[in-house]
Scaffold this motif. Sequence first.
Motif: not given
Length: 235
Positions: A39-41, A48-51, A70-71
């Motif tokens: 997910l970080r990609d 690379k923030t996901v939260d 986006e993924a």
Amino acid sequence: MTRFDIITIFPEFFNNFMETGIMGSACKKSLIQIKTHNLRDFTHDRQKTVDDRPFGGGAGMVMKPEPIYEAVTYLKTESPKIDKIILLSPRGALFNQKIADDLSNCKRIVFICGRYEGIDERVSVLCSDMELSIGDYILNGGEVASMVVIESVTRLIPDVLGCEISPETDSFSQKLLEYPQYTRPRTFMGLDVPEILLSGNHFEIEKWRRDQSERITMARRPDLLSDHNLNKEPY
Ligand code: SAM
């Protein structure tokens, strides 16, 4: 070939899973393909923030919608066409053999694995076709839950198990739990293998197994028997 895509912040979770045992040989024989997507990609900041913190306050962090959206958008550009996008969630439909059966007809399934306190609600609305729970308990993330679903679906894909093992006699496939199984030695710690299993009489063995299945199901999971026709001819 059935393809499973997994969106996760821990792709390394799946390395052993896709290399070992029946799952490993299903991958090697190209009966299934498991692709992980970090997910970080799909983030655009240096960290690379996901939260992020939850609106309205409260403990913990919530997974942001943009990287997941986006993924999923990226995965939709690849072929084959996606049949189902599943969000793993404790509030989802309770996973069972019937759902596994239905999913085994899909050619491509995408899994979204949550972490932290959960996922921004808009992911459920915009990105997923169904939410699935593997039980009434809380895991740290959706990775283990996705493996449970993938493994039980894979068992139902033709040629995965080989002709000597049949998924039709597994527990739940006929709404019955499985009968007791024995192998050598004939006597162990004073306990004998039931005589009938040594008789060579296949009709009587099938009858005994069905009877045992029904007794065990009645004692342990009577809820499964509500729409099961007891005392049918042996299968
Ligand atoms: N705060 C959430 C709640 O109370 O429902 C639990 C979040 S859990 C710590 C983090 C992630 O693990 C979830 O977003 C989900 O993807 C996954 N998860 C946890 N338990 C699960 C279950 N029983 N079935 C499927 N996924 C589960």
